[in-house]
Design a protein around this motif. Sequence first.
Motif, PDB file in Angstrom:
ATOM      1  N   PRO A   1      -6.469  18.362   2.183  1.00 34.54           N
ATOM      2  CA  PRO A   1      -6.530  17.114   1.422  1.00 34.54           C
ATOM      3  C   PRO A   1      -7.089  15.950   2.253  1.00 34.54           C
ATOM      4  CG  PRO A   1      -4.333  17.408   2.269  1.00 34.54           C
ATOM      5  CD  PRO A   1      -5.100  18.619   2.705  1.00 34.54           C
ATOM      6  N   ARG A   2      -7.530  14.943   1.528  1.00 38.33           N
ATOM      7  CA  ARG A   2      -8.073  13.747   2.154  1.00 38.33           C
ATOM      8  C   ARG A   2      -7.084  12.596   1.961  1.00 38.33           C
ATOM      9  NH1 ARG A   2     -13.679  10.576   0.440  1.00 38.33           N
ATOM     10  NH2 ARG A   2     -14.204   9.816   2.534  1.00 38.33           N
ATOM     11  N   PRO A   3      -6.505  12.055   3.010  1.00 39.40           N
ATOM     12  CA  PRO A   3      -5.587  10.928   2.834  1.00 39.40           C
ATOM     13  C   PRO A   3      -6.328   9.657   2.419  1.00 39.40           C
ATOM     14  CG  PRO A   3      -5.717  11.576   5.157  1.00 39.40           C
ATOM     15  CD  PRO A   3      -6.620  12.480   4.399  1.00 39.40           C
ATOM     16  N   VAL A   4      -5.842   9.018   1.383  1.00 37.05           N
ATOM     17  CA  VAL A   4      -6.445   7.786   0.877  1.00 37.05           C
ATOM     18  C   VAL A   4      -5.370   6.714   0.784  1.00 37.05           C
ATOM     19  CG1 VAL A   4      -7.629   6.689  -1.063  1.00 37.05           C
ATOM     20  CG2 VAL A   4      -8.214   9.033  -0.416  1.00 37.05           C
ATOM     21  N   LEU A   5      -5.606   5.587   1.431  1.00 37.23           N
ATOM     22  CA  LEU A   5      -4.714   4.443   1.332  1.00 37.23           C
ATOM     23  C   LEU A   5      -5.043   3.684   0.060  1.00 37.23           C
ATOM     24  CD1 LEU A   5      -3.422   2.049   3.972  1.00 37.23           C
ATOM     25  CD2 LEU A   5      -4.781   1.040   2.137  1.00 37.23           C
ATOM     26  N   ARG A   6      -4.003   3.340  -0.723  1.00 37.07           N
ATOM     27  CA  ARG A   6      -4.180   2.634  -1.988  1.00 37.07           C
ATOM     28  C   ARG A   6      -3.413   1.311  -1.925  1.00 37.07           C
ATOM     29  NH1 ARG A   6      -2.151   7.602  -5.721  1.00 37.07           N
ATOM     30  NH2 ARG A   6      -0.233   7.006  -4.634  1.00 37.07           N
ATOM     31  N   THR A   7      -4.076   0.223  -2.307  1.00 34.13           N
ATOM     32  CA  THR A   7      -3.452  -1.090  -2.213  1.00 34.13           C
ATOM     33  C   THR A   7      -3.108  -1.618  -3.603  1.00 34.13           C
ATOM     34  OG1 THR A   7      -5.565  -2.268  -2.268  1.00 34.13           O
ATOM     35  CG2 THR A   7      -4.729  -1.592  -0.117  1.00 34.13           C
ATOM     36  N   TYR A   8      -2.070  -2.466  -3.633  1.00 31.89           N
ATOM     37  CA  TYR A   8      -1.566  -2.982  -4.904  1.00 31.89           C
ATOM     38  C   TYR A   8      -1.177  -4.459  -4.773  1.00 31.89           C
ATOM     39  CZ  TYR A   8      -0.791   2.053  -5.488  1.00 31.89           C
ATOM     40  OH  TYR A   8      -0.944   3.415  -5.528  1.00 31.89           O
TER      41      TYR A   8
ATOM     42  N   PRO B   1     -10.374   5.730   2.372  1.00 33.81           N
ATOM     43  CA  PRO B   1     -10.001   6.987   3.035  1.00 33.81           C
ATOM     44  C   PRO B   1      -9.595   6.736   4.480  1.00 33.81           C
ATOM     45  CG  PRO B   1     -12.383   6.779   2.918  1.00 33.81           C
ATOM     46  CD  PRO B   1     -11.831   5.611   2.163  1.00 33.81           C
ATOM     47  N   TRP B   2      -8.750   7.610   5.014  1.00 31.58           N
ATOM     48  CA  TRP B   2      -8.325   7.525   6.400  1.00 31.58           C
ATOM     49  C   TRP B   2      -8.695   8.806   7.129  1.00 31.58           C
ATOM     50  CZ3 TRP B   2      -4.007   4.296   8.789  1.00 31.58           C
ATOM     51  CH2 TRP B   2      -4.061   2.988   8.276  1.00 31.58           C
TER      52      TRP B   2
ATOM     53  N   TYR C   1       0.843  -1.189   0.000  1.00 32.68           N
ATOM     54  CA  TYR C   1       0.000   0.000   0.000  1.00 32.68           C
ATOM     55  C   TYR C   1       0.876   1.235   0.000  1.00 32.68           C
ATOM     56  CZ  TYR C   1       1.076   0.553   4.987  1.00 32.68           C
ATOM     57  OH  TYR C   1       1.728   0.723   6.182  1.00 32.68           O
ATOM     58  N   ASP C   2       0.274   2.326  -0.388  1.00 31.18           N
ATOM     59  CA  ASP C   2       0.840   3.645  -0.150  1.00 31.18           C
ATOM     60  C   ASP C   2      -0.321   4.598   0.086  1.00 31.18           C
ATOM     61  OD1 ASP C   2      -0.259   4.302  -2.625  1.00 31.18           O
ATOM     62  OD2 ASP C   2       1.657   4.704  -3.604  1.00 31.18           O
ATOM     63  N   PHE C   3      -0.041   5.872   0.244  1.00 32.96           N
ATOM     64  CA  PHE C   3      -1.081   6.888   0.383  1.00 32.96           C
ATOM     65  C   PHE C   3      -0.964   7.866  -0.780  1.00 32.96           C
ATOM     66  CE2 PHE C   3      -0.883   5.409   4.745  1.00 32.96           C
ATOM     67  CZ  PHE C   3      -2.200   5.486   5.185  1.00 32.96           C
ATOM     68  N   ASN C   4      -2.092   8.429  -1.161  1.00 33.18           N
ATOM     69  CA  ASN C   4      -2.062   9.435  -2.222  1.00 33.18           C
ATOM     70  C   ASN C   4      -1.173  10.621  -1.845  1.00 33.18           C
ATOM     71  OD1 ASN C   4      -3.925  10.193  -0.191  1.00 33.18           O
ATOM     72  ND2 ASN C   4      -5.066  11.496  -1.598  1.00 33.18           N
ATOM     73  N   LEU C   5      -1.035  10.878  -0.544  1.00 35.63           N
ATOM     74  CA  LEU C   5      -0.185  11.974  -0.082  1.00 35.63           C
ATOM     75  C   LEU C   5       1.255  11.529   0.166  1.00 35.63           C
ATOM     76  CD1 LEU C   5      -2.609  13.723   2.445  1.00 35.63           C
ATOM     77  CD2 LEU C   5      -2.256  14.192   0.011  1.00 35.63           C
ATOM     78  N   ALA C   6       1.521  10.238   0.005  1.00 37.16           N
ATOM     79  CA  ALA C   6       2.881   9.712   0.170  1.00 37.16           C
ATOM     80  C   ALA C   6       3.071   8.552  -0.800  1.00 37.16           C
ATOM     81  CB  ALA C   6       3.113   9.261   1.608  1.00 37.16           C
ATOM     82  N   PRO C   7       3.059   8.838  -2.110  1.00 39.48           N
ATOM     83  CA  PRO C   7       3.159   7.761  -3.105  1.00 39.48           C
ATOM     84  C   PRO C   7       4.488   7.020  -3.008  1.00 39.48           C
ATOM     85  CG  PRO C   7       3.393   9.922  -4.139  1.00 39.48           C
ATOM     86  CD  PRO C   7       2.979  10.169  -2.733  1.00 39.48           C
TER      87      PRO C   7
ATOM     88  N   ASP D   1     -13.194   3.691   7.077  1.00 44.91           N
ATOM     89  CA  ASP D   1     -14.261   2.764   6.703  1.00 44.91           C
ATOM     90  C   ASP D   1     -14.337   1.555   7.618  1.00 44.91           C
ATOM     91  OD1 ASP D   1     -11.887   1.630   5.919  1.00 44.91           O
ATOM     92  OD2 ASP D   1     -12.633   0.880   3.999  1.00 44.91           O
ATOM     93  N   GLN D   2     -13.645   1.602   8.755  1.00 46.17           N
ATOM     94  CA  GLN D   2     -13.651   0.471   9.682  1.00 46.17           C
ATOM     95  C   GLN D   2     -14.166   0.911  11.047  1.00 46.17           C
ATOM     96  OE1 GLN D   2     -12.558  -2.944   8.859  1.00 46.17           O
ATOM     97  NE2 GLN D   2     -13.115  -1.895   6.967  1.00 46.17           N
ATOM     98  N   PRO D   3     -14.868   0.039  11.752  1.00 44.50           N
ATOM     99  CA  PRO D   3     -15.353   0.398  13.092  1.00 44.50           C
ATOM    100  C   PRO D   3     -14.192   0.595  14.052  1.00 44.50           C
ATOM    101  CG  PRO D   3     -15.712  -1.939  12.663  1.00 44.50           C
ATOM    102  CD  PRO D   3     -15.261  -1.328  11.376  1.00 44.50           C
TER     103      PRO D   3
END
Length: 298
Positions: free
Chosen positions: A263-270, A168-169, A146-152, A248-250
Motif C-alpha cells: 500500500p501507499r501511505p497518504v496523509l489526508r488533511t481536514y 503521499p508519504w 490529519y490522518d493517514f489512509n492506513l490509520a484513519p 512531495d517535499q524537498p
Amino acid sequence: MDVRRLETLLMLSRLGSMRAVADEMYTTTSTVSQQIAALSREAGTPLTEPEGRRVRLTPAGRRLAEHAVTILAALEAARLDLDPTAEPAGTLRVAGFGTAIRRSLMPVAACLAVDHPKVRIRIHEHEPIEALSLLASDDIDLALTYDFNLAPAPLDRSVTSRPLWSAPWSLGVPATDPPLDAPAPEVFARYRDAEWIANSRGSADEEVIRTIARMADFDPLVTHRADSLLLLQDLVVAGLGVGLLPADQPTRPGVRLLLLRDPRPVLRTYAVVRAGRTGWPPLALLLNLLQTAPPPPT
C-alpha cells in the motif's frame, strides 16, 4: 439578555481573565466586571466566582457561555441575511499542525487581511489530538488535522469534518542506501533491523509504520521520536534511524526518499469544527476559502 454582555461573557470564558477581556475590548477591567455583574442579574444566578485574585466561570456561567456561541452566531447570520452586503466580522481561533498552517491557512489569512479586514485569525500550532481537545473545550473555533489512509482517525458526532488536501508519504533513509522499487512491505523488510523514528506528539505515522511492518512480518523498533520533520531528517542523516516523510517535499542533503506503494501511505488533511457552528459567517467564510484554495505547491 444583552448581546454585548453575552459577548463579554464568551470572551471571558476564552481568555480567562477580566484584564485580558478589557485589553481585547479596549475598555477597563471595571467595565468588564460591571457587564458580567449585570448579565448575572439578568440570568438570575452568579456567573463568576473568585479564584485567588482572579475569577472563574461558575457551572452556570460555562453553560451560558456555551449558549452564547450559538446565539451570537445566529445573530450574525441573521444580520448578513438581512443585509447581504454586510461584511463578516469576528475573531477566529484556529489550531493546526505546522504544515497545514503554512500551506493552507497562511495564504488564506493573507487574503482575509486584504478582502475581509473585519475577520481576524489567531493561530496556534498543535498536533491533531491537541487541536481536537481544544475544539471540544471551545478554546478554538477550527482545527486543522490529519490522518493517514492506513490509520484513519475516528471523529464523533460533536464535530463536522471537511476534507482539504492529501499527500503521499515515502520512507526517508540515508542517501547512501541504494534505491529500491518494490511494494512497501519489501521496502520495509530491508530495514527490519534498523531503528525507526516516529512523531513525538501523535501516533498516526507510527500506526502506518507498524501496519506496513506487520505485512513484512516484523515488529519495528521505534527508538526515536521527533515532532519536527527537519529534526527527523537530521536523525536520518546521522544514521540514527529511518522514518516516514512527505513524498512531495524537498529533503535535506543526505536523505533519500524510497517510494512506498501497495500500500501507499497518504496523509489526508481536514478542517474540523464543532457541529452546528458552520453557519457563523466568519467561520463559514474561512471554511469556504480553505476548501476552494488552489492545492498547495509540491
